[in-house]
Design an enzyme around this catalytic site. Structure first.
Site, PDB file in Angstrom:
ATOM      1  N   ASP A  38     119.082  -9.385  94.787  1.00  0.00           N
ATOM      2  CA  ASP A  38     119.468  -9.403  93.385  1.00  0.00           C
ATOM      3  C   ASP A  38     120.345 -10.647  93.217  1.00  0.00           C
ATOM      4  OD1 ASP A  38     119.930  -8.952  90.734  1.00  0.00           O
ATOM      5  OD2 ASP A  38     120.503  -6.854  90.956  1.00  0.00           O
TER       6      ASP A  38
HETATM    7  C1  BGC Z   1     120.073  -7.868  87.596  1.00  0.00           C
HETATM    8  C2  BGC Z   1     118.593  -7.914  87.938  1.00  0.00           C
HETATM    9  C3  BGC Z   1     117.959  -9.119  87.317  1.00  0.00           C
HETATM   10  C4  BGC Z   1     118.693 -10.359  87.804  1.00  0.00           C
HETATM   11  C5  BGC Z   1     118.157 -11.643  87.229  1.00  0.00           C
HETATM   12  C6  BGC Z   1     120.758  -9.161  87.963  1.00  0.00           C
HETATM   13  O1  BGC Z   1     122.080  -9.182  87.525  1.00  0.00           O
HETATM   14  O2  BGC Z   1     120.681  -6.800  88.287  1.00  0.00           O
HETATM   15  O3  BGC Z   1     117.952  -6.760  87.490  1.00  0.00           O
HETATM   16  O4  BGC Z   1     116.603  -9.172  87.622  1.00  0.00           O
HETATM   17  O5  BGC Z   1     120.060 -10.258  87.448  1.00  0.00           O
HETATM   18  O6  BGC Z   1     118.473 -11.742  85.895  1.00  0.00           O
END
Ligand code: BGC
Length: 764
Positions: free
Chosen positions: A229
């Site tokens: 993530d």
């Molecule tokens: C979120 C993800 C997301 C990623 C990219 C993160 O903060 O938890 O779900 O895909 O950011 O935006």
């Protein structure tokens, strides 16, 4: 490994390999131009394509794309084909917007309705969530676009989401928090899996060898790459060793250098790096096999978003007022009638191609009725009595009042959890005031997760759960209110009566860096059912404008072997006056088990469309996993001989037909008895029984003798007034034998060692 990829790896420098394992920008991987390795573009996700205008720049501005309903709504359709269709449409948009991998879907469990991101997740039930996730992934990937199944694992809250340790025992992980991921991986092979930010049992998910390598890659056979993530990696080397292949976002020059240094100094085996490189290259080339070009059909996708919304909305209450018919004056109350609340805040936020405005859509279907509008509540959390007064005035003289109530973003979003399950005070006061003067009050909710309703539900005529309904949802509301669509959605999560009733209440959101999953397997209906607690609306519940009768439940075999499984069939009849769809649910109840199990668990479902009077037989297969549980001692899924009730139901609280079956387990479990095993455990194990069985009577006689103090008057009873054998059954044999010093041929330690040797030898 393909020869092509092998050849590229053999030509790559260490620096190039390390760089490939780290993003080049927020949304792109690192290309290796001299070897023909292109960049790969990823984009959020999950219910629309949030493709930023320039993937190489620091911008959040995104291109217009269809905003489909969020997962709370899509799961409420219980329609795997529809999710597949949505997936195909998302892929078409990815192709048109130049996106290789869409970051979604999310398959985490709704452990508590307070989870700020619950709107992005499907269900409190792993079977349903897994089916939905797998279908969506299959739909997207069927068009040559990748997905990212997220957030693996145990990411069930926003509070301290970057650091908190989810403390979950292995059985609970296996039965509740992992199966949706497992199902999606096994049934759909997502190209990527995104690890979560949090720790699981003390180790960051991004470094978790047990979760990423042992379970995901080795046990489930995940073939794609694991991506972090955004910002989830702490120790880059530990993450590579744990099984995390790609770190995002980039660039991270220091991290790249750290990887190079680690290999050079022998701290990281280059084979581990090569394996991540292989996985990444595999997906990069797969992605590039789909040329990104063209446009997508905005009208068609808007229409699909509308259709999904109308299938996912749930009629929670109806005293007969709905569908609306012939009302001449409709009071439309609530600012979300004008400003549709159709998606959640955070990384999933889509720039919609257009938005169906609920008020306009209601007007379009209301014929020559007169519509008056009042805002009802402000955008912020303030109290504004004059807005309520105006709403009351126009509602009093109308034939019906339709209240559009949306849970504001300051109460629900990615990034923070909810602190209560309430609407705003103004919204509650508004509903109460309007329903006091207007008995024909309909409340239309737009929210991503359950709200409590006890202070007003009895006073309103109808409640429609509209969810975060996507850009076409405004039309779907009108369709359902006027009966153009017969509502068929059913809850994929329980609506509790009050917050204090919820399963994780005493263990939420954790402190001192840890959150203990103390309720274990018992989340959602598993908790309320087992505790026999009343709820506001049960899991699987939803009303229709018609009625369905269930009859003639049958099974393919009354006695069956676990490996063969069994098929359940039932006749469903539409006994009402309009066509409709019914979601039939199959729950399994284990009559007796050595380990505690929830009262019942969903193991199959089907959605069937029926014309008035029509009857159809539906069949639902149940496999090994439908009857098994994860045994932490054996470290595997086990079945046990015995009786199971199959409950065919319209909701978790509405069982329509029951069939009882006998399962024959074919498992040959290894002997796991050890020195601490209890008498009961010995007697439950066939090898233990063979060894202990012949001497158990002697042990019992000895026990009775010792505890009667040799006094014959006590007979079978004893001098301490308790049934010694019941107590002994849960004691380790060693402890029992210690009560009889001198009366045994050998020391208890030696005796138990010998017995264990015998029992284990019977294993072979
Ligand atoms: C979120 C993800 C997301 C990623 C990219 C993160 O903060 O938890 O779900 O895909 O950011 O935006």
């Amino acid at each position: 490994m393909s020869d092509h990829i092998q050849e590229i790896i053999s030509k790559m420098t260490l620096e190039e390999k390390a760089a490939l394992c780290t993003g080049a920008t927020s949304w792109t991987t690192t290309p290796v131009e001299r070897l023909g390795v292109p960049e790969m573009i990823v984009s959020d996700g999950p219910h629309g394509v949030r493709r930023v205008t320039d993937v190489h720049a620091m911008t959040q501005e995104s291109l217009p794309a269809t905003c489909f309903p969020t997962a709370s709504c899509t799961a409420s359709t219980w329609d795997v084909d529809l999710l597949h269709e949505m997936g195909e449409a998302l892929a078409e948009e990815c192709i048109a917007l130049n996106v290789d991998v869409l970051l979604g879907p999310g398959a985490n469990m709704k452990r508590s309705p307070l989870g700020g991101r619950n709107f992005e997740y499907f269900s409190e039930d792993p079977y349903l969530a897994g089916e939905m996730a797998a279908s969506l992934i299959n739909g997207i990937q069927s068009r040559g676009v990748g997905t990212s199944l997220k957030h693996y694992a145990a990411n069930n809250q926003e509070y301290q989401r970057f650091s908190i340790s989810a403390e979950v025992d292995e059985r609970t992980l296996r039965e509740i928090y992992l199966p949706a991921f497992e199902k999606a991986v096994k049934q759909a092979q997502p190209w990527t899996v995104m690890c979560s930010y949090n720790k699981v049992n003390g180790t960051f998910a991004s470094e978790h060898y047990h979760l990423l390598t042992e379970i995901l890659k080795n046990e489930w056979g995940f073939e794609g790459l694991v991506v972090s993530d955004w910002g989830a990696v702490r120790g880059r080397i530990a993450a590579l060793k744990g099984g995390l292949d790609l770190e995002m976002p980039g660039p991270q020059e220091k991290r790249v250098k750290a990887v190079v240094d680690a290999v050079r100094t022998g701290k990281l085996d280059e084979a581990i790096l090569n394996e991540s490189v292989r996985r990444i290259l595999n997906i990069v080339f797969k992605a590039k096999a789909t040329p990104k070009k063209g446009t997508f059909n905005k009208d068609k996708h808007h229409e699909l978003a509308h259709k999904i919304a109308s299938e996912g909305m749930i009629l929670l209450k109806n005293n007969g007022l709905l569908p609306l018919k012939g009302q001449q004056h409709i009071a439309v109350i609530g600012r979300s009638a004008e400003e549709a609340h159709f998606q959640g805040g955070g990384s999933s936020h889509i720039n919609p191609t257009r938005v169906a405005v609920p008020f306009k859509e209601l007007k379009a279907q209301s014929g020559d009725a007169e519509l008056s509008y009042a805002e009802g509540y402000p955008a912020d959390n303030s109290s504004r009595q004059e807005l309520i007064d105006k709403a009351v005035t126009i509602s009093r003289n109308a034939d019906v009042a339709v209240l559009y109530i949306a849970l504001p973003t300051f109460k629900e979003s990615e990034g923070y959890d909810r602190t209560d399950l309430d609407l705003t005070e103004q919204q509650v006061a508004l509903i109460r005031a309007v329903s006091k003067v207007q008995p024909n009050t309909v409340v239309v909710l737009n929210n991503g997760a359950p709200v409590v309703m006890s202070s007003w539900i009895d006073d309103v005529a109808a409640v429609l759960e509209g969810w975060m309904m996507g850009q076409g949802g405004g039309m779907a509301i009108a369709d359902v209110l006027f009966g153009k669509v017969n509502p068929s959605g059913k809850l994929a999560e329980t609506f509790p009566i009050k917050l204090a009733d919820t399963p994780a209440y005493l263990n939420w959101p954790g402190d001192t860096g840890e959150v203990h999953y103390g309720e274990r397997l018992f989340i959602g209906y598993r908790y309320y059912d087992t505790k026999k607690m009343p709820v506001l609306f049960p899991f699987g519940y939803g009303l229709s404008y018609t009625t369905f009768v269930y009859s003639n439940a049958k099974v393919s075999k009354k006695t069956f072997r676990d490996v063969d499984g069994v098929t359940i069939s039932v006749d469903i009849t539409n006994t009402g006056k309009v066509a409709g769809k019914e979601i039939v649910q199959v729950y399994v109840h284990d009559q007796k088990s050595t380990l505690v199990r929830p009262e019942k668990e969903l193991k199959g479902f089907a959605k069937v469309e029926l014309k008035p009077g029509e009857i159809r037989t539906i069949s639902i297969p149940l496999d090994f996993r439908a009857f098994s549980f994860y045994h932490p001692g054996y470290k595997q899924w086990v079945t046990e001989d015995g009786e199971f009730d199959i409950l065919i139901a319209a909701s978790a609280a509405d069982i329509r037909q029951t069939v009882t079956l006998t399962l024959e387990s074919t498992l040959k479990l290894p002997c796991i008895l050890d020195k601490e095993s209890t008498i009961r455990e010995w007697m439950d194990d066939p090898r233990g029984k063979a060894v202990l069985g012949p001497i158990i009577a002697q042990i019992e006689a000895q026990a009775r003798k010792v505890f009667s103090g040799g006094d014959e008057r006590y007979g079978n009873d004893n001098a301490v007034g308790m049934d010694i054998m019941i107590m002994f059954s849960d004691m380790p044999i060693i402890s029992v034998l210690m009560f009889f010093p001198g009366a045994l041929p050998k020391h208890p330690d030696e005796m138990v060692d010998e017995m264990l040797k015998q029992a284990h030898s019977l294993d072979k």
